[in-house]
Design a protein around this motif. Structure first.
Motif, mmCIF file in Angstrom:
data_model
loop_
_atom_site.group_PDB
_atom_site.id
_atom_site.type_symbol
_atom_site.label_atom_id
_atom_site.label_comp_id
_atom_site.label_asym_id
_atom_site.label_seq_id
_atom_site.Cartn_x
_atom_site.Cartn_y
_atom_site.Cartn_z
ATOM 1 N N MET A 131 -21.102 7.508 1.834
ATOM 2 C CA MET A 131 -20.336 6.788 0.848
ATOM 3 C C MET A 131 -18.857 7.134 1.011
ATOM 4 N N LEU A 132 -18.015 6.125 0.838
ATOM 5 C CA LEU A 132 -16.581 6.328 1.000
ATOM 6 C C LEU A 132 -16.005 7.051 -0.205
ATOM 7 N N SER A 133 -15.033 7.867 0.062
ATOM 8 C CA SER A 133 -14.418 8.594 -1.043
ATOM 9 C C SER A 133 -13.498 7.676 -1.848
ATOM 10 N N ARG A 134 -13.016 8.184 -2.926
ATOM 11 C CA ARG A 134 -12.162 7.404 -3.814
ATOM 12 C C ARG A 134 -10.812 7.102 -3.183
ATOM 13 N N ASN A 135 -10.407 7.866 -2.192
ATOM 14 C CA ASN A 135 -9.081 7.713 -1.600
ATOM 15 C C ASN A 135 -9.001 6.618 -0.549
ATOM 16 N N VAL A 136 -10.068 5.893 -0.313
ATOM 17 C CA VAL A 136 -10.021 4.830 0.689
ATOM 18 C C VAL A 136 -9.521 3.529 0.071
ATOM 19 N N TYR A 137 -10.010 3.189 -1.086
ATOM 20 C CA TYR A 137 -9.631 1.946 -1.750
ATOM 21 C C TYR A 137 -8.519 2.194 -2.753
ATOM 22 N N PRO A 138 -7.599 1.243 -2.907
ATOM 23 C CA PRO A 138 -6.515 1.431 -3.882
ATOM 24 C C PRO A 138 -7.051 1.378 -5.314
ATOM 25 N N GLN A 139 -6.438 2.162 -6.180
ATOM 26 C CA GLN A 139 -6.857 2.233 -7.573
ATOM 27 C C GLN A 139 -5.926 1.456 -8.508
ATOM 28 N N THR A 140 -4.710 1.154 -8.072
ATOM 29 C CA THR A 140 -3.748 0.463 -8.921
ATOM 30 C C THR A 140 -3.705 -1.020 -8.573
ATOM 31 N N ARG A 141 -3.223 -1.814 -9.511
ATOM 32 C CA ARG A 141 -3.146 -3.260 -9.299
ATOM 33 C C ARG A 141 -2.191 -3.630 -8.152
ATOM 34 N N PRO A 142 -0.973 -3.050 -8.075
ATOM 35 C CA PRO A 142 -0.108 -3.389 -6.931
ATOM 36 C C PRO A 142 -0.712 -2.952 -5.590
ATOM 37 N N GLY A 143 -1.465 -1.858 -5.581
ATOM 38 C CA GLY A 143 -2.117 -1.430 -4.354
ATOM 39 C C GLY A 143 -3.149 -2.448 -3.894
ATOM 40 N N LYS A 144 -3.891 -2.994 -4.841
ATOM 41 C CA LYS A 144 -4.881 -4.022 -4.501
ATOM 42 C C LYS A 144 -4.197 -5.289 -4.002
ATOM 43 N N TRP A 145 -3.058 -5.645 -4.613
ATOM 44 C CA TRP A 145 -2.299 -6.810 -4.147
ATOM 45 C C TRP A 145 -1.792 -6.598 -2.723
ATOM 46 N N THR A 201 4.106 0.696 -4.522
ATOM 47 C CA THR A 201 2.915 1.349 -5.052
ATOM 48 C C THR A 201 2.883 2.821 -4.699
ATOM 49 N N ILE A 202 3.283 3.154 -3.485
ATOM 50 C CA ILE A 202 3.262 4.556 -3.062
ATOM 51 C C ILE A 202 4.298 5.367 -3.832
ATOM 52 N N PHE A 203 5.508 4.859 -3.969
ATOM 53 C CA PHE A 203 6.565 5.640 -4.600
ATOM 54 C C PHE A 203 6.545 5.575 -6.126
ATOM 55 N N ARG A 204 6.231 4.434 -6.691
ATOM 56 C CA ARG A 204 6.293 4.283 -8.143
ATOM 57 C C ARG A 204 4.983 4.681 -8.824
ATOM 58 N N ASN A 205 3.853 4.248 -8.275
ATOM 59 C CA ASN A 205 2.555 4.486 -8.913
ATOM 60 C C ASN A 205 1.792 5.645 -8.284
ATOM 61 N N HIS A 206 2.367 6.280 -7.274
ATOM 62 C CA HIS A 206 1.760 7.437 -6.598
ATOM 63 C C HIS A 206 0.369 7.112 -6.050
ATOM 64 N N GLU A 207 0.242 5.943 -5.447
ATOM 65 C CA GLU A 207 -1.014 5.545 -4.810
ATOM 66 C C GLU A 207 -1.179 6.314 -3.510
ATOM 67 N N ARG A 208 -2.344 6.881 -3.283
ATOM 68 C CA ARG A 208 -2.586 7.683 -2.091
ATOM 69 C C ARG A 208 -3.816 7.220 -1.325
ATOM 70 N N SER A 209 -4.119 5.945 -1.380
ATOM 71 C CA SER A 209 -5.304 5.463 -0.671
ATOM 72 C C SER A 209 -4.974 5.147 0.785
ATOM 73 N N PHE A 236 -1.745 2.941 2.749
ATOM 74 C CA PHE A 236 -0.944 3.510 3.838
ATOM 75 C C PHE A 236 -1.091 2.683 5.114
ATOM 76 N N PHE A 237 -2.281 2.170 5.386
ATOM 77 C CA PHE A 237 -2.493 1.305 6.544
ATOM 78 C C PHE A 237 -1.696 0.007 6.387
ATOM 79 N N THR A 238 -1.704 -0.544 5.174
ATOM 80 C CA THR A 238 -0.948 -1.764 4.896
ATOM 81 C C THR A 238 0.546 -1.547 5.093
ATOM 82 N N VAL A 239 1.048 -0.425 4.602
ATOM 83 C CA VAL A 239 2.479 -0.132 4.736
ATOM 84 C C VAL A 239 2.842 0.077 6.199
#
Length: 103
Positions: free
Chosen positions: A1-15, A72-80, A84-87
């Motif tokens: 099972m994939l860990s929580r850090n693979v998929y984005p948790q915030t709305r801008p990360g999902k976008w 998302t990375i700088f403002r919402n501290h997304e770490r998925s 990072f692959f998208t950026v």
């Protein structure tokens, strides 16, 4: 099972990830349009209006995914990993655009 850090948790990360998926979808559509126009012997991409519109839309979506991913990375501290692959892919597209414009 994939860990929580693979998929984005915030709305801008999902976008951001959805925009990257849209880039791949638009590039496939663009390739199909170009291949269907092969017998017409277009000289450049801009001779085929539909292919140009879809290709430019893909570049805009990639740049948008880059900007939203950075936000998302700088403002919402997304770490998925997906963000990072998208950026990183969006950054390569932005670098390519800048190199085409200034060199």
């Amino acid at each position: 099972m994939l860990s929580r850090n693979v998929y984005p948790q915030t709305r801008p990360g999902k976008w951001s990830v959805l925009l990257l998926l849209a880039v791949f979808f638009l590039l496939i559509i663009s390739a199909l349009i170009v291949q269907s126009g092969q017998p017409f012997n277009f000289d450049t991409l801009f001779d085929n209006t539909w292919a140009a519109v879809v290709s430019i839309s893909a570049v805009v979506a990639a740049f948008g995914a880059f900007v939203i991913g950075l936000y998302t990375i700088f403002r919402n501290h997304e770490r998925s990993v997906a963000v990072f692959f998208t950026v990183s892919l969006g950054g390569l597209v932005a670098l390519f655009i800048l190199m085409q414009l200034f060199l």
